[in-house]
Design a protein around this motif. Structure first.
Motif, PDB file in Angstrom:
ATOM      1  N   THR A 120      24.063  34.566  43.855  1.00 24.83           N
ATOM      2  CA  THR A 120      23.967  34.266  45.423  1.00 24.83           C
ATOM      3  C   THR A 120      23.271  35.082  46.266  1.00 24.83           C
ATOM      4  N   TRP A 123      25.685  38.042  47.171  1.00 30.40           N
ATOM      5  CA  TRP A 123      25.929  39.182  46.024  1.00 30.40           C
ATOM      6  C   TRP A 123      24.708  40.248  45.828  1.00 30.40           C
ATOM      7  N   ARG A 156      25.396  42.421  48.666  1.00 28.23           N
ATOM      8  CA  ARG A 156      26.487  43.403  48.063  1.00 28.23           C
ATOM      9  C   ARG A 156      25.807  44.320  46.922  1.00 28.23           C
ATOM     10  N   PRO A 200      26.899  23.290  44.087  1.00 31.04           N
ATOM     11  CA  PRO A 200      25.352  23.247  44.021  1.00 31.04           C
ATOM     12  C   PRO A 200      24.727  21.745  43.863  1.00 31.04           C
ATOM     13  N   SER A 204      30.375  28.139  41.495  1.00 31.63           N
ATOM     14  CA  SER A 204      28.823  27.418  41.787  1.00 31.63           C
ATOM     15  C   SER A 204      27.713  28.185  41.006  1.00 31.63           C
ATOM     16  N   THR A 257      33.510  35.614  40.207  1.00 28.60           N
ATOM     17  CA  THR A 257      33.756  36.414  41.294  1.00 28.60           C
ATOM     18  C   THR A 257      34.719  35.842  42.200  1.00 28.60           C
ATOM     19  N   THR A 258      35.180  34.658  41.829  1.00 28.79           N
ATOM     20  CA  THR A 258      36.316  33.866  42.247  1.00 28.79           C
ATOM     21  C   THR A 258      37.338  33.738  41.178  1.00 28.79           C
ATOM     22  N   VAL A 311      29.383  21.371  37.116  1.00 31.09           N
ATOM     23  CA  VAL A 311      29.643  20.264  37.954  1.00 31.09           C
ATOM     24  C   VAL A 311      28.339  20.453  39.070  1.00 31.09           C
ATOM     25  N   THR A 318      36.552  40.827  47.534  1.00 35.61           N
ATOM     26  CA  THR A 318      36.023  40.542  48.597  1.00 35.61           C
ATOM     27  C   THR A 318      36.136  39.150  49.214  1.00 35.61           C
ATOM     28  N   THR A 333      40.556  28.255  45.898  1.00 39.35           N
ATOM     29  CA  THR A 333      40.147  28.600  44.712  1.00 39.35           C
ATOM     30  C   THR A 333      41.526  28.771  43.540  1.00 39.35           C
ATOM     31  N   HIS A 372      44.217  23.039  37.813  1.00 42.07           N
ATOM     32  CA  HIS A 372      44.054  23.122  36.251  1.00 42.07           C
ATOM     33  C   HIS A 372      45.145  23.201  35.573  1.00 42.07           C
ATOM     34  N   PHE A 410      42.891  23.803  30.542  1.00 45.19           N
ATOM     35  CA  PHE A 410      42.029  22.444  30.955  1.00 45.19           C
ATOM     36  C   PHE A 410      40.869  22.154  30.036  1.00 45.19           C
ATOM     37  N   HIS A 434      36.009  22.025  46.344  1.00 37.72           N
ATOM     38  CA  HIS A 434      36.645  21.346  45.325  1.00 37.72           C
ATOM     39  C   HIS A 434      38.219  21.728  45.140  1.00 37.72           C
TER      40      HIS A 434
HETATM   41  P1  NAD Z   1      31.926  28.979  45.044  1.00 35.32           P
HETATM   42  O1  NAD Z   1      31.365  29.520  44.075  1.00 35.32           O
HETATM   43  O2  NAD Z   1      31.215  27.863  45.856  1.00 35.32           O
HETATM   44  O3  NAD Z   1      32.177  30.017  46.058  1.00 35.32           O
HETATM   45  C1  NAD Z   1      32.753  30.186  47.520  1.00 35.32           C
HETATM   46  C2  NAD Z   1      32.245  30.813  48.560  1.00 35.32           C
HETATM   47  O4  NAD Z   1      32.608  31.986  48.223  1.00 35.32           O
HETATM   48  C3  NAD Z   1      30.830  31.032  48.194  1.00 35.32           C
HETATM   49  O5  NAD Z   1      30.288  31.080  49.907  1.00 35.32           O
HETATM   50  C4  NAD Z   1      30.509  32.143  47.663  1.00 35.32           C
HETATM   51  O6  NAD Z   1      29.190  32.741  47.813  1.00 35.32           O
HETATM   52  C5  NAD Z   1      31.719  33.024  48.072  1.00 35.32           C
HETATM   53  N1  NAD Z   1      31.911  34.039  47.041  1.00 35.32           N
HETATM   54  C6  NAD Z   1      32.111  34.160  45.958  1.00 35.32           C
HETATM   55  N2  NAD Z   1      32.613  35.100  45.201  1.00 35.32           N
HETATM   56  C7  NAD Z   1      32.788  36.029  46.370  1.00 35.32           C
HETATM   57  C8  NAD Z   1      33.345  37.362  46.185  1.00 35.32           C
HETATM   58  N3  NAD Z   1      33.691  38.129  45.438  1.00 35.32           N
HETATM   59  N4  NAD Z   1      33.326  37.840  47.672  1.00 35.32           N
HETATM   60  C9  NAD Z   1      32.999  37.330  48.512  1.00 35.32           C
HETATM   61  N5  NAD Z   1      32.450  35.889  48.640  1.00 35.32           N
HETATM   62  C10 NAD Z   1      32.463  35.311  47.446  1.00 35.32           C
HETATM   63  O7  NAD Z   1      33.456  28.481  44.849  1.00 35.32           O
HETATM   64  P2  NAD Z   1      34.308  28.054  43.351  1.00 35.32           P
HETATM   65  O8  NAD Z   1      35.513  27.592  44.008  1.00 35.32           O
HETATM   66  O9  NAD Z   1      34.216  29.325  42.680  1.00 35.32           O
HETATM   67  O10 NAD Z   1      33.310  27.173  42.706  1.00 35.32           O
HETATM   68  C11 NAD Z   1      33.131  25.941  43.198  1.00 35.32           C
HETATM   69  C12 NAD Z   1      32.157  24.785  42.265  1.00 35.32           C
HETATM   70  O11 NAD Z   1      32.726  25.089  41.007  1.00 35.32           O
HETATM   71  C13 NAD Z   1      32.488  23.492  42.527  1.00 35.32           C
HETATM   72  O12 NAD Z   1      30.884  22.905  42.499  1.00 35.32           O
HETATM   73  C14 NAD Z   1      33.243  22.961  41.680  1.00 35.32           C
HETATM   74  O13 NAD Z   1      33.101  21.417  41.612  1.00 35.32           O
HETATM   75  C15 NAD Z   1      32.812  23.754  40.467  1.00 35.32           C
HETATM   76  N6  NAD Z   1      34.059  23.721  39.356  1.00 35.32           N
HETATM   77  C16 NAD Z   1      33.441  24.044  38.348  1.00 35.32           C
HETATM   78  C17 NAD Z   1      34.612  23.752  37.003  1.00 35.32           C
HETATM   79  C18 NAD Z   1      33.831  24.133  35.684  1.00 35.32           C
HETATM   80  O14 NAD Z   1      34.393  24.227  34.627  1.00 35.32           O
HETATM   81  N7  NAD Z   1      32.559  24.277  35.402  1.00 35.32           N
HETATM   82  C19 NAD Z   1      35.812  23.625  37.170  1.00 35.32           C
HETATM   83  C20 NAD Z   1      36.288  23.581  38.474  1.00 35.32           C
HETATM   84  C21 NAD Z   1      35.288  23.720  39.700  1.00 35.32           C
END
Ligand code: NAD
Length: 412
Positions: A42, A45, A48, A72, A99, A143-144, A156, A187, A196, A203, A278, A301
């Motif tokens: 992103t 990042w 950062r 996305p 994402s 990173t989440t 997704v 962060t 998250t 899950h 899950f 989500h």
């Molecule tokens: P995300 O990746 O959209 O991140 C949320 C926000 O946090 C963004 O603005 C991002 O830039 C910011 N961010 C991320 N890491 C950061 C950090 N360390 N410091 C500061 N800011 C940070 O959110 P998410 O919840 O991790 O992912 C959501 C997506 O994942 C959705 O599209 C969802 O449908 C999908 N998803 C996928 C699976 C899978 O198994 N593939 C499971 C559940 C959800």
């Protein structure tokens, strides 16, 4: 035999966890026998300093694409695929939340085999072509602490023109390495931490109560036993530990996440364990009913599934009262004070509602603008999510989904 007369398979990438684990990336890429990685991440990042940091770790410049959108769109993923294909890279590093990881998974697929997102999306929204085979080795660095995407076979993506989110699922999309470094999650802002964290809890709970389900034929087995999907011993162990860790650490991660490495570590392990659970056992009604929400309203989500989780646990409890009660006990560290199993299920759901109140999680569907007159149409749409509902422990009707939505209008 309590372990059943069936065959199960547990699927997981190689995984590595620890503060500073990212510093070992050079060795990890060597092990994968790759030399030209491409970074998908992103803008946040890049700000950062991740590009400079990778240069230091790997001793060379890493080409990158930083256009990852939250939740996305198909268009953004196709753009990432183009950049990846043009780079001539032999591998992918994805750094960011779910994402970024999901964008990288699908970009990797399209860069390897060509085509568009829609080719791989199931009807009625796409062609439903299966993923043809292996993609480039991918290192997933979450990173989440939420999605578990670093270990799952799913990605997704949002189809903006029709306003729906869809998943592409294949064993070939599972990353080659899940590289978990809790320092990278310090962060994450409080609201994203809360959302998250609820994604991870959903899950864990949904996979824990997931119904045993005979999913797939196994032509290799002379006895013709299908592969077993649904909760089983391994996923139960993972889900139980994830619920416990979330009960212990989510409040701390939300309120003092900038300094509390222990809480961040606990949450990152929890989301990883829940992802493994899950990714092997499946999810259920909270996920199925979240999809119509994601298309219509501005919800993340984690918000969508988390808001529905308490009512979904109550609805599903009659399928296994013991597990519903255990959810509450693991989350609170206390025994259920009631004798009646139905009351204990309600007590467990209320423990989730209390946690949500404590972390200032979105209080219900009303708060994101959902109107009661929309509920029935969304309930109808939910029943289209057959893949997700297949592992829900109770059969689900339109009226049931309506009940869950209605009960989730205000959680606290
Ligand atoms: P995300 O990746 O959209 O991140 C949320 C926000 O946090 C963004 O603005 C991002 O830039 C910011 N961010 C991320 N890491 C950061 C950090 N360390 N410091 C500061 N800011 C940070 O959110 P998410 O919840 O991790 O992912 C959501 C997506 O994942 C959705 O599209 C969802 O449908 C999908 N998803 C996928 C699976 C899978 O198994 N593939 C499971 C559940 C959800």
């Amino acid at each position: 035999n309590p372990f059943g007369d069936y065959v199960w398979e547990f699927r997981s990438p190689r995984s590595k966890f620890g503060p500073g684990a990212l510093n070992e990336l050079k060795v990890d890429l060597e092990r994968l026998r790759v030399e030209k990685p491409f970074l998908i991440t992103t803008k946040g990042w890049v700000k950062r300093g991740i590009v400079d940091r990778l240069r230091e770790i790997l001793g060379k410049d890493v080409p990158y694409w930083d256009g990852v959108e939250p939740e996305p769109s198909a268009e953004s993923v196709e753009e990432a695929a183009k950049a990846l294909a043009e780079s001539g890279a032999d591998s992918v590093i994805a750094i960011g939340g779910g994402s970024a990881l999901d964008t990288a998974k699908i970009a990797n697929l399209l860069a390897t085999y060509g085509g568009r997102v829609r080719d791989y999306v199931a009807p009625p929204y796409g062609e439903g072509k299966p993923v043809p085979g292996p993609v480039k080795p991918m290192v997933a660095v979450p990173t989440t602490a939420g999605t578990g995407s670093e270990v799952t076979s799913v990605a997704v993506v949002t189809l903006k023109d029709v306003g729906v989110k869809v998943g592409i699922s294949s064993d070939f999309l599972r990353p080659s390495l899940a590289l978990l470094d809790p320092e990278l999650t310090m962060t994450v802002p409080p609201k994203v931490t809360a959302d998250t964290g609820m994604d991870a809890l959903t899950h864990a709970v949904e996979s824990y109560i997931a119904k045993p389900y005979w999913a797939r034929e196994r032509p290799e087995d002379p006895a013709k036993r299908p592969v077993y999907v649904g909760s089983f011993t391994v996923t139960d162990a993972l889900a139980e530990r994830a619920i416990e860790l979330i009960g212990k650490y989510l409040r701390r991660a939300v309120y003092q996440g900038r300094t509390d490495l222990e809480a961040r570590s606990g949450m990152l392990i929890a989301s990883y364990l829940a992802g493994l659970a899950f990714g092997n056992a499946g999810v259920g009604l909270a996920h199925a009913a979240s999809y119509p929400l994601g298309g219509r309203y501005k919800v993340t989500h984690g918000e969508a599934v988390g808001i529905l989780l308490p009512a979904v646990l109550e609805f599903n409890a009659p399928a296994n009262y013991e597990k519903a009660k255990r959810v509450g006990e693991l989350l609170t560290g206390e025994k259920c004070p009631e004798r009646d199993p139905a009351k204990c299920a309600e007590w467990a759901a209320n423990a989730i509602r209390e946690l949500q109140r404590d972390i200032k999680f979105t209080p219900g569907l009303e708060a994101v603008g959902v109107k009661e007159e929309d509920l029935m149409e969304m309930a109808k749409e939910t029943l289209n999510q057959k893949r997700l509902l297949a592992t829900n422990p109770r059969p689900v009707t339109e009226e049931d989904v309506y009940w869950v939505y209605k009960r989730s209008m205000r959680n606290y």
